[in-house]
Design a protein around this motif. Structure first.
Motif, short mmCIF file in Angstrom:
data_model
loop_
_atom_site.label_atom_id
_atom_site.label_comp_id
_atom_site.label_asym_id
_atom_site.label_seq_id
_atom_site.Cartn_x
_atom_site.Cartn_y
_atom_site.Cartn_z
N LYS A 299 48.54 36.07 33.54
CA LYS A 299 47.25 36.38 34.16
C LYS A 299 46.24 35.27 33.94
CE LYS A 299 47.36 41.37 34.71
NZ LYS A 299 46.62 42.64 34.56
N LEU A 300 46.28 34.66 32.76
CA LEU A 300 45.35 33.56 32.48
C LEU A 300 45.62 32.38 33.40
CD1 LEU A 300 43.07 32.52 30.68
CD2 LEU A 300 44.83 31.64 29.11
N LYS A 301 46.90 32.08 33.63
CA LYS A 301 47.25 30.98 34.52
C LYS A 301 46.83 31.29 35.96
CE LYS A 301 51.45 30.88 32.75
NZ LYS A 301 52.88 30.54 32.48
N CYS A 302 47.01 32.53 36.36
CA CYS A 302 46.56 32.93 37.71
C CYS A 302 45.04 32.86 37.81
CB CYS A 302 47.05 34.33 38.03
SG CYS A 302 48.83 34.48 38.29
N GLU A 303 44.38 33.27 36.74
CA GLU A 303 42.92 33.26 36.73
C GLU A 303 42.37 31.85 36.92
OE1 GLU A 303 39.40 34.11 33.46
OE2 GLU A 303 41.20 35.36 33.41
N HIS A 304 43.09 30.86 36.41
CA HIS A 304 42.67 29.47 36.55
C HIS A 304 43.34 28.78 37.75
CE1 HIS A 304 41.56 30.15 32.28
NE2 HIS A 304 40.56 29.36 32.60
N LEU A 305 44.13 29.55 38.50
CA LEU A 305 44.84 29.05 39.69
C LEU A 305 45.80 27.93 39.35
CD1 LEU A 305 41.89 28.96 42.29
CD2 LEU A 305 43.31 30.89 41.58
N THR A 306 46.40 28.01 38.15
CA THR A 306 47.33 26.98 37.71
C THR A 306 48.75 27.51 37.52
OG1 THR A 306 46.71 27.41 35.39
CG2 THR A 306 45.53 25.64 36.56
N HIS A 307 49.00 28.74 37.91
CA HIS A 307 50.34 29.30 37.75
C HIS A 307 51.31 28.52 38.64
CE1 HIS A 307 53.73 32.02 37.69
NE2 HIS A 307 53.12 32.76 36.76
N PRO A 308 52.45 28.07 38.10
CA PRO A 308 53.36 27.22 38.88
C PRO A 308 54.04 27.92 40.04
CG PRO A 308 54.35 27.81 36.77
CD PRO A 308 52.92 28.25 36.71
N ASP A 309 54.00 29.25 40.08
CA ASP A 309 54.60 29.98 41.20
C ASP A 309 53.57 30.53 42.18
OD1 ASP A 309 57.26 29.64 40.30
OD2 ASP A 309 56.99 31.25 38.83
N LEU A 310 52.32 30.11 42.00
CA LEU A 310 51.25 30.49 42.92
C LEU A 310 50.84 29.26 43.71
CD1 LEU A 310 49.12 32.44 44.04
CD2 LEU A 310 47.70 31.91 42.03
N HIS A 311 51.07 29.30 45.01
CA HIS A 311 50.84 28.13 45.87
C HIS A 311 49.81 28.46 46.94
CE1 HIS A 311 54.46 26.42 44.03
NE2 HIS A 311 55.07 27.57 44.31
N PHE A 312 49.14 27.41 47.42
CA PHE A 312 48.10 27.59 48.43
C PHE A 312 48.25 26.55 49.55
CE2 PHE A 312 46.20 29.18 44.51
CZ PHE A 312 45.60 30.36 44.91
N ALA A 313 47.84 26.97 50.73
CA ALA A 313 47.63 26.03 51.85
C ALA A 313 46.32 26.42 52.50
CB ALA A 313 48.78 26.09 52.84
N TYR A 314 45.58 25.42 53.01
CA TYR A 314 44.24 25.66 53.53
C TYR A 314 43.87 24.48 54.43
CZ TYR A 314 44.24 23.40 48.98
OH TYR A 314 44.58 22.63 47.90
N PRO A 315 42.88 24.65 55.28
CA PRO A 315 42.51 23.58 56.21
C PRO A 315 41.93 22.36 55.49
CG PRO A 315 41.61 25.69 56.92
CD PRO A 315 42.09 25.88 55.53
N THR A 316 42.32 21.19 55.95
CA THR A 316 41.78 19.94 55.42
C THR A 316 41.59 18.95 56.57
OG1 THR A 316 43.97 19.00 55.00
CG2 THR A 316 42.95 20.24 53.20
N ALA A 317 41.01 17.82 56.25
CA ALA A 317 40.85 16.73 57.21
C ALA A 317 40.71 15.44 56.40
CB ALA A 317 39.62 16.95 58.09
N THR A 318 40.71 14.31 57.08
CA THR A 318 40.55 13.05 56.38
C THR A 318 39.16 12.94 55.77
OG1 THR A 318 39.91 11.98 58.46
CG2 THR A 318 42.22 11.82 57.81
#
Length: 254
Positions: free
Chosen positions: A60-79
């Motif tokens: 839970k602590l790793k998830c709370e800091h968004l550093t859990h190795p099995d929790l991944h994200f994708a989101y909009p980006t640009a240059t």
């Protein structure tokens, strides 16, 4: 973020808890709702509960800091000035963590401002799709689920969406996709048809008032802001960010 702290629809919390308790967890899920109703925060809370089923004391602590190795994200980006070519989510991971941890109810425009692309249109492109495929092809680090949260999934371009569709049709073992959108109609019908959809409605004045009181506002102030926010908790938070009492009184004078 967990189910007890996220400001969102109570019915959605109850439903999502039940899917975990009854082990009826769809591999592809769509969280759909307008800005400020807690869809991203709820996706993270849901992922935390899933990963905690097989995790250790630090999960839970790793998830709370968004550093859990099995929790991944994708989101909009640009240059940007720093990322001059082929922008992908992984190149903005540190900024993403900082943004979400400081503003879990933030809007797409808030994110664009945060990474300095407010004058551009971000996207989730085919390079992101390749990264998603690569990350999810690996075994989970903690022996349980792998969770991929795709925020503002309606901004996937066609190539990315088609590659994601293939993953949804033949998902890697123990992999959960959570697509977070504001406009589900902008997704491919073939993607929609493969997702279990949870729709989040605008928040009630009571829910926002209670949350604002916990932020330290008086009941009358919280009620006035809740009324003005129109069910959008992000908007409510932006109002209490104003530290000029005179302006506050002008806004909410009766």
């Amino acid at each position: 973020m967990d189910f007890e702290t996220v400001i969102s629809n109570s019915f959605a919390v109850k439903y999502l808890k039940e899917t975990i308790e009854n082990d009826r967890i769809a591999h592809a899920q769509l969280f759909s709702g307008e800005e400020g109703v807690g869809t991203l925060a709820m996706a993270i809370a849901y992922a935390t509960e899933l990963l905690s089923k097989t995790g250790d004391a630090n999960t839970k602590l790793k998830c709370e800091h968004l550093t859990h190795p099995d929790l991944h994200f994708a989101y909009p980006t640009a240059t940007t000035i720093r990322v001059k070519d082929h922008p992908t989510s992984s190149l903005f991971l540190e900024e993403w963590r900082e943004f979400v941890l400081s503003n879990p109810y933030g809007s797409l425009f808030d994110w664009y401002q945060f990474i300095g692309i407010a004058n551009k249109q971000g996207k989730i492109g085919v390079d992101d799709a390749k990264e998603i495929t690569s990350k999810l092809s690996l075994k989970s680090f903690e022996g349980g689920y792998k969770v991929m949260i795709i925020w503002m999934a309606e901004l996937m371009n066609t190539d990315c969406a088609n590659k994601l569709l293939k993953l949804l049709e033949e998902p890697p073992a123990e992999t959960i996709f959570i697509l977070v959108v504001e406009n589900e109609n902008a997704l491919l019908d073939t993607i929609l048809s493969r997702c279990q959809i949870t729709r989040f409605h605008r928040l009630s004045q009571e829910v926002i008032t209670e949350a604002l009181v916990k932020q330290g506002l008086s009941q009358p102030q919280a009620q006035k802001i809740a009324l003005r926010s129109q069910g959008n908790y992000r908007k409510a938070l932006s109002f209490i960010g104003k530290d000029n009492d005179r302006i506050f009184e002008e806004w909410f004078v009766e």
